[in-house]
Structures are given as C-alpha cells and as structure tokens.
Design an enzyme around this catalytic site. Sequence first.
Site, mmCIF file in Angstrom:
data_model
loop_
_atom_site.group_PDB
_atom_site.id
_atom_site.type_symbol
_atom_site.label_atom_id
_atom_site.label_comp_id
_atom_site.label_asym_id
_atom_site.label_seq_id
_atom_site.Cartn_x
_atom_site.Cartn_y
_atom_site.Cartn_z
ATOM 1 N N HIS A 1 0.930 -1.152 0.051
ATOM 2 C CA HIS A 1 0.033 -0.109 -0.163
ATOM 3 C C HIS A 1 0.876 1.252 0.064
ATOM 4 O O HIS A 1 1.969 1.123 0.636
ATOM 5 C CB HIS A 1 -0.725 0.025 1.431
ATOM 6 C CG HIS A 1 -1.911 1.136 1.365
ATOM 7 N ND1 HIS A 1 -1.605 2.257 1.715
ATOM 8 C CD2 HIS A 1 -3.279 0.960 1.224
ATOM 9 C CE1 HIS A 1 -2.816 2.845 1.774
ATOM 10 N NE2 HIS A 1 -3.744 2.089 1.345
ATOM 11 N N ASP B 1 3.381 -4.538 7.530
ATOM 12 C CA ASP B 1 2.093 -3.844 7.504
ATOM 13 C C ASP B 1 1.040 -4.954 7.785
ATOM 14 O O ASP B 1 0.843 -5.494 6.703
ATOM 15 C CB ASP B 1 2.040 -2.940 6.277
ATOM 16 C CG ASP B 1 0.701 -2.473 5.907
ATOM 17 O OD1 ASP B 1 -0.007 -2.724 6.756
ATOM 18 O OD2 ASP B 1 0.502 -1.741 4.925
ATOM 19 N N GLN C 1 -4.254 -5.281 6.461
ATOM 20 C CA GLN C 1 -4.978 -6.270 6.016
ATOM 21 C C GLN C 1 -4.861 -7.552 6.891
ATOM 22 O O GLN C 1 -5.586 -8.494 6.313
ATOM 23 C CB GLN C 1 -4.925 -6.631 4.367
ATOM 24 C CG GLN C 1 -5.198 -5.245 3.799
ATOM 25 C CD GLN C 1 -6.755 -4.746 3.633
ATOM 26 O OE1 GLN C 1 -7.708 -5.772 4.057
ATOM 27 N NE2 GLN C 1 -6.815 -3.392 3.583
ATOM 28 N N LYS D 1 -9.786 -1.317 10.476
ATOM 29 C CA LYS D 1 -9.837 -2.535 9.580
ATOM 30 C C LYS D 1 -10.080 -3.732 10.449
ATOM 31 O O LYS D 1 -9.879 -4.852 9.813
ATOM 32 C CB LYS D 1 -8.644 -2.719 8.867
ATOM 33 C CG LYS D 1 -8.509 -1.340 7.801
ATOM 34 C CD LYS D 1 -7.349 -1.719 6.743
ATOM 35 C CE LYS D 1 -7.062 -0.243 5.890
ATOM 36 N NZ LYS D 1 -7.993 -0.088 4.903
ATOM 37 N N CYS E 1 -4.905 2.512 -3.577
ATOM 38 C CA CYS E 1 -3.447 3.076 -3.042
ATOM 39 C C CYS E 1 -2.449 1.879 -3.181
ATOM 40 O O CYS E 1 -1.851 1.657 -2.263
ATOM 41 C CB CYS E 1 -3.891 3.336 -1.554
ATOM 42 S SG CYS E 1 -4.951 4.799 -1.421
#
Length: 478
Positions: free
Chosen positions: A194, A271, A274, A297, A435
């Site tokens: 991202h 990261d 997700q 999220k 993104c």
Amino acid sequence: MTTPDGFGRGTGIAGAARPPAGAGYPGGPLPGGVPVPEALAHLAGGPRYWLPPQPDRTVPAAPAAPPAAPPGGFDVEAVRRDFPQLHREVNGRPLVWLDNGATTLKPRQVVEAVAEHCATGTSNVHRGAHTLAKQATQVYEEGREEAARLLGTQDAGEIVFVRGTTEAVNLVAQSWGRANLGVGDEILVSAAEHHSNLVPWQLIAKERRARIRPIPLLPDGQLDQDAYRDLLGSRTKLVALTHASNVLGTVPPVAEMTALAHRYGARVLVDGAQAVSHFPVDVTALDADFYAFSGHKIFAPTGIGVLFGKRELLEAMPPWQGGGNMIDSVSFEETSYAPVPHRLEAGTGHIAGVAGLRAALRYLAGLDRPAATGYEEQLTAYALGALATVPGLRLVGDAPGKIGVLTFLLAGTDPMAVAGALDQQGIAVRAGHHCAQPALAAFGLRSAVRASLALYNTVQDVDALVAALQGIQAASAG
Ligand code: PLP
C-alpha cells in the site's frame, strides 16, 4: 537495470520481458497470444508492464463447495446479528458489504463502548486525580493490553497508539529512519505495498540519501523470493513488507523473509492492516521488529491504530513529535522524555477510539478465532470458484493461501462503472487503484474492482455479487 518509471530492476512481473513497442495493449495482442481485455482499453498511454500468459479464468468452472458446517462452532449468523449496518438497505436493496479491505463494520459492542465513553465516561487520561480520569485511563491502558494480546507480545509497553497504519509507518520512518539511515543505505519495499508503506520510506530516503529497492512480484502475486535474496545485502537497513496485500490478497512468508533480513542486520516493518482481522498474528513468532495496523480494519473506529515495536528499538528511538504526555520534565534549559510508549505519543490520544478498539479486540477474542479463519478461507475458496463462472472476468492475484481480497476486471467494462452498477444493487465494493499503484502497474493495470471479505460475509453475499456481475456482463455484451 533502470526502468522508465525510475524504480530500477525488477519492479514488474519477475521474468517478464517488456513487449516490443506497440505490441502491448491497449489495441494489440499481448505477447504469447493473450487477447487484450477490452476492459483495459480505457488505459491512456498503455500499461507500463505486461503479464506473461495467464491461466484462462474466463472459462466457466464449477464453484467450490459452499463452506461446510464450520468447525469449532463459528456461527456466522450470530456474528451478523452483532453488526447493525449489515441489516440496513442501500438503494432499496439489503446491503451486501464487500468493501472490508477499505474498512470493516463495527459490532454493537464497539458502538456502545464509544457511546459510553462520550456520553458518561468522558475524561482525559494519565492526569488528574479524579475518578473519571482513573476510569478512562484504565480503559485506555486495557486497550493497549488487548492490542499486545492480539499481536502476541507480553509487553504492553511495546504498543504505541497512533492514528492508523499510515501514521505508524511515518513514525518509524521519521524517528527510527532519521536516526538509522545514511547515504547509500537501502530500504527494500515489496511491490505489493500500500502507498502508506512506500511513500513514508521515499520521503525519508530522499532526506537521508538512502535508496528504495522494490521486491518484485511473480505472475500470481507472490513476492519473488529469489529476487529478494539477491536484493539483500550489507547495505540493506530495512525491509518493508505487507502481511497481506490489500489489492492482491497475497500473504507473503513474513517469518522466513524476516529471518533472512536479520541475517544482514536489517530491520523489518510489517504492515498488518489487512492481516489482523483475517488470521491470528504473533509478532514474537514472526520476529518482526515493527508491526502496524489500523483499528478501523479490525472492527474498531477510524482514527486509532497501533504500532508494535521491539522494546529495545522503541527505547532507542528519538521522539518524533513533541508536546504534552510524552515528557518527564520540561524546562527552558532541558527537557527529558517519558519512557516508551508514552515518549512516542505526544498530545491527547484518541481516547474514545481506544475504548472502541478495546471493545473490538475483546469481541474478536471472544470468537473462536481458528474457526473464524477457517470459515473465511472456505468462503474465499467458494468466492474464487464462483467468480470464475463470470464470463470475461479476470482475477488479479491468485497466490496460494491468499486472503479474501478479490480484485478483478470485467471485459468490456470500466471498473468504476462496475462498482457503480453493483452499488445500485446494494453491493458495496471498491474500484480504482486501491492505493497500491505499483502493485497494479506490475499487472499492467491502473484500476480494478475489488470485493473484499470479512468474517461476517456469507455464501449469499458472494452469490449476490456473482449474479450481479453476470447481469452487468450480459448487459455490456448485449
Ligand atoms: N496498509 C494496507 C495494506 C492497507 O490496506 C491500508 C488501508 O487501506 C493501509 C496500509 C493504510 O491504512 P490507514 O489509512 O488506516 O492508515
């Protein structure tokens, strides 16, 4: 080799040579005889990358079996009852929420926790001797402990509250990066990232005259591990890695990649935006140096997120913002700072957000997590099979073990128009670059449709999507 986009070697699909000028789409066949998808005809100026021949996913295939009775008693209908937004209508149709990659819905437990803080529990934290300040502080610090539990660390002091994943990465780049990066140092960033795990590194790399090197993708959306091994070296200082791609759904082998990076003395930032809502995470087992996620999220409100950092790293990091809450003592002559994590949390935090995050993480902890993950895996397999029955649908990213992020193109249609048509039927998906422009560019794309699943989605949601796509396809063909 420097490519015209300036990224250098290997940003695109590994092993794929560029087509001769004029041979790529739009307007011509792909090398290897793959027809140009009409859906790509809107791309101005042609793609920067092309794909080698792909498995033909437009051939109707039998959908996988619907999820069997979930093991361990994961009751999706009971979970759905907790999410009020799932029971509203949009455009006169029952809402089908398939935009979980953008943000997740909130269970009533989270709504109530935020409302309670705002209605009757309002107070600032960490200061003031009164009862409500103590209660708010307790909620706040329990939120930190819940985040530590979620990520698998025993030490809540390794949890820094931030606005979200974006702010977490910027914090590490601005604090750790400024202190540790120098001229010629290298930051390896996967091509699946991202923008929020790329742009902060570009900013600090420019300032420190360090260099960004992309870890390329394979045609199915996996990270190219051979290229990764080649890229690692004595100049590598940091590896920025997604735990689950928001556009391809790929789940890279983070533990193995982290172990490799550590052999070169490099740090690894993962990261997890997700990942955290889809499968259990253990930063200790991953040996991640930094791990970031956004509350919104994982069923919590927007504006609150978490940065995990190994204690010794956080303690060595200079403050990146100054202000209240982050100091020990202040005078015009000398200011000393509070211990971590507070040293990295200047100003009043998002207290209502932490109340919501605490409730969301407790909600999740109250579910049978392995059963929920198993259910999502089965639903993803079902959705992949069902989407394959839609004529002209091209899936973007089909790495084994991917999460339920289903990005696709529909031949002869524009992604934005597809999302608009689905919206008319109450089906919420996202369209655009997500993104993650370098990830899409590696597939020769600038835009695609994305349906993304969460643990409260059902076979019926998938069927509604597939039926609507078949209708859109038939209308565009006719
Ligand atoms: N990383 C990934 C993989 C994401 O999907 C997102 C949001 O879509 C982000 C980072 C940025 O999250 P936020 O905007 O909450 O900071």
